[in-house]
Design a protein around this motif. Structure first.
Motif, mmCIF file in Angstrom:
data_model
loop_
_atom_site.group_PDB
_atom_site.id
_atom_site.type_symbol
_atom_site.label_atom_id
_atom_site.label_comp_id
_atom_site.label_asym_id
_atom_site.label_seq_id
_atom_site.Cartn_x
_atom_site.Cartn_y
_atom_site.Cartn_z
ATOM 1 N N PHE A 5 0.818 -1.224 0.089
ATOM 2 C CA PHE A 5 -0.049 0.328 0.008
ATOM 3 C C PHE A 5 0.874 1.179 -0.005
ATOM 4 O O PHE A 5 2.111 1.105 0.403
ATOM 5 N N SER A 6 0.253 2.480 -0.445
ATOM 6 C CA SER A 6 0.957 3.596 -0.342
ATOM 7 C C SER A 6 0.362 4.615 0.564
ATOM 8 O O SER A 6 -1.022 4.756 0.192
ATOM 9 N N ASP A 48 5.722 3.516 1.828
ATOM 10 C CA ASP A 48 5.571 2.244 1.369
ATOM 11 C C ASP A 48 5.123 1.328 2.705
ATOM 12 O O ASP A 48 5.549 1.342 3.644
ATOM 13 N N VAL A 49 3.656 0.930 2.745
ATOM 14 C CA VAL A 49 3.266 0.104 3.790
ATOM 15 C C VAL A 49 2.854 -1.417 3.151
ATOM 16 O O VAL A 49 2.184 -1.515 2.379
ATOM 17 N N ILE A 69 -6.286 0.811 6.100
ATOM 18 C CA ILE A 69 -5.183 1.307 5.372
ATOM 19 C C ILE A 69 -5.604 2.187 4.342
ATOM 20 O O ILE A 69 -5.283 3.471 4.121
ATOM 21 N N ASP A 70 -6.752 1.893 3.552
ATOM 22 C CA ASP A 70 -7.065 2.748 2.410
ATOM 23 C C ASP A 70 -8.099 3.644 2.762
ATOM 24 O O ASP A 70 -7.993 4.640 2.211
ATOM 25 N N SER A 71 -8.425 3.993 3.908
ATOM 26 C CA SER A 71 -9.163 4.756 4.425
ATOM 27 C C SER A 71 -8.319 6.037 5.300
ATOM 28 O O SER A 71 -8.958 6.896 5.544
ATOM 29 N N ILE A 72 -7.191 5.614 5.214
ATOM 30 C CA ILE A 72 -5.990 6.473 5.978
ATOM 31 C C ILE A 72 -6.185 7.991 5.169
ATOM 32 O O ILE A 72 -5.601 8.115 4.154
ATOM 33 N N VAL A 73 -6.419 9.012 5.787
ATOM 34 C CA VAL A 73 -6.132 10.514 5.174
ATOM 35 C C VAL A 73 -5.060 11.311 6.052
ATOM 36 O O VAL A 73 -5.147 11.629 7.199
ATOM 37 N N VAL A 119 2.600 -6.037 9.787
ATOM 38 C CA VAL A 119 2.462 -4.656 9.024
ATOM 39 C C VAL A 119 4.064 -4.204 9.094
ATOM 40 O O VAL A 119 4.575 -3.643 10.124
ATOM 41 N N ILE A 120 4.694 -3.865 7.818
ATOM 42 C CA ILE A 120 5.891 -3.276 7.631
ATOM 43 C C ILE A 120 5.910 -2.112 7.036
ATOM 44 O O ILE A 120 5.009 -1.804 6.034
ATOM 45 N N ILE A 121 6.641 -1.045 7.756
ATOM 46 C CA ILE A 121 6.483 0.139 7.121
ATOM 47 C C ILE A 121 7.776 0.726 6.659
ATOM 48 O O ILE A 121 8.965 0.475 7.369
#
Length: 465
Positions: A165-166, A174-175, A196-200, A247-249
């Motif tokens: 994800f970005s 990158d997540v 994650i998609d809903s993170i603003v 979860v890797i950041i």
């Protein structure tokens, strides 16, 4: 204007070409066709780039004249393995800023990406705060690709999945979510995707902490941690085998283990690198020390405040030489002083940090007793609590216990026995009302009760074949 010129104009305006010194725009001629390459200096492997340029510069003009699709161009003229097409110009810009090479060729569409990234990084040495006596001594780094490789090295399964994800409008961090397909809970995977998609957010400057705060938006007042961190690839791989999500950041050596309950903090990698009996003993010691760090000083404070009620066998708990500062204030001051010493030690040069900590603890403590500011008993009990905090590696849980301990001391000083009981009730309510990231019980497997799972938390089970 041709598509080639339009694409070049769009990339030139979107990327900091000519404004930032590390933004490289490299025009070339390949097979008598004009081409432009975009890349960030410092992110490209020199040897790989030189080899690609060699192939492009010597491309056959006759073959090149017949190429119009990027897929055909990549198959015939680019020898590197990690290549792809990207019709979306905005995504191509993001890819360049992430370290990829964007290649635009006249008469060939769409944009081509070459993933030849290399990041400045340190070695995979063992993390400082999560060491083991035996077992692997490698640790995660700040590079997400290397971290996924460390996990893949331990889990050679086709079911191991890494979803990328970005996150962040500006940072585009990158997540990666790692799980074992068919083992991890499908509802948890879908819930994590939606979260994650809903993170603003504009950026994730503080890496895993910024992401955690975005994932957990409620119950900020509850100090008990909802996530568990680890810098150990073996611990992360073990959690994946258990059906958890990792979860890797990017830019962080700590990965997040989800879901997490309070009992998960009782486990440690050392438990599994020793025989079951020894591992069980270590786990027992850790649990006893956890309870001691929470209750030792509040219990002693309550008993020391009521010396007349002490039986003869517990008379040693009474204070022999009272100090000038009230006992409850002594305990609070020492709680703050211990954290002050930690912060001072972090900002002290490494060559002096050990001696500074010892001198600060011994000399200042001794002077405080001689000056009758503090009692010797307070220093001893707080020293035991400070040591007990290091028996488990979670800083978040350690500070949750500290805040509950301070609350108990204040309530006891105000209301005596009823304050102590009220404090225990508040802690129980905090644990009961806390929920995991996926809204499950924080006290599982106690609530709901699962006997075998609960037993495995207290007894280190033998690994089944």
């Amino acid at each position: 204007m041709s598509n080639f010129k339009q694409t070049i104009a769009k990339l030139d305006s979107s990327l900091p070409v000519g404004r930032s010194f590390d933004m490289i725009r490299r025009p070339i001629i390949t097979g008598e066709k004009k081409a432009v390459m975009y890349m960030i200096d410092g992110f490209v492997k020199d040897e790989m780039f030189e080899k690609i340029m060699e192939f492009l510069m010597t491309a056959d003009a006759e073959k090149m004249s017949q190429i119009t699709r990027a897929s055909d161009f990549l198959e015939q003229f680019v020898s590197y393995v990690e290549v792809s097409e990207e019709p979306d110009e905005e995504k191509a810009v993001h890819a360049v800023l992430s370290g990829m090479i964007a290649l635009v060729v006249d008469g060939v569409s769409p944009i081509m990406l070459i993933d030849g990234r290399t990041y400045p990084m340190r070695g995979v040495e063992e993390p400082d705060d999560d060491r083991v006596l035996r077992g692997a001594h490698d640790g995660f780094t700040e590079t997400v690709v290397l971290n996924t490789a460390l996990i893949r090295r331990r889990i050679r399964s086709t079911s191991l999945t890494f979803e990328s994800f970005s996150v962040g409008r500006s940072s585009r961090t990158d997540v990666v979510v790692a799980y074992l397909d068919g083992v991890a809970d499908r509802h948890h995977i879908e819930a994590m995707r939606k979260k994650i998609d809903s993170i603003v957010a504009n950026d994730l400057t503080m890496a895993q902490e910024s992401l955690t705060e975005c994932l957990i938006k409620k119950s900020w007042w509850n100090p008990f941690p909802k996530v568990r961190y680890t810098e150990r690839p073996d611990a992360a791989a073990a959690a994946i085998y258990e059906g958890r999500l990792i979860v890797i950041i990017d830019n962080s050596p700590s990965v997040i283990i989800l879901p997490t309950t309070i009992f998960d903090f009782a486990e440690d990698a050392n438990d599994f690198y020793f025989p079951p009996l020894v591992g069980t003993y270590l786990r027992f010691v850790r649990m006893v020390m956890f309870l001691a760090t929470l209750l030792l000083t509040p219990l002693w404070f309550f008993l020391a405040n009521n010396p007349s009620s002490l039986p003869e066998s517990l008379s040693f708990l009474a204070i022999k030489e009272p100090a000038g500062i009230p006992l409850w204030l002594q305990l609070i001051v020492f709680e703050l002083a211990i954290d002050g010493l930690k912060l001072a030690s972090l900002n002290t040069p490494s060559a002096l940090s050990n001696s500074f900590s010892v001198l600060g603890a011994l000399i200042l403590g001794d002077f405080a007793v001689q000056a009758h500011w503090f009692s010797a008993e307070v220093i001893m009990y707080m020293g035991l609590v400070a040591i007990g905090n290091f028996t488990q590696p979670s800083f978040e849980l350690g500070y949750a216990v500290k805040l509950c301990r301070i609350m108990l001391i204040i309530l006891i000083s105000l209301f005596g026995l009823w304050g102590f009981i009220a404090g225990l009730v508040v802690i129980a309510v905090l644990l009961l009302t806390n929920r995991t990231v996926f809204n499950n019980s924080y006290l599982y497997p106690l609530i709901p009760f699962r006997g075998r799972a609960l037993l495995s938390l207290f007894v280190r089970m033998k690994k089944r074949p």
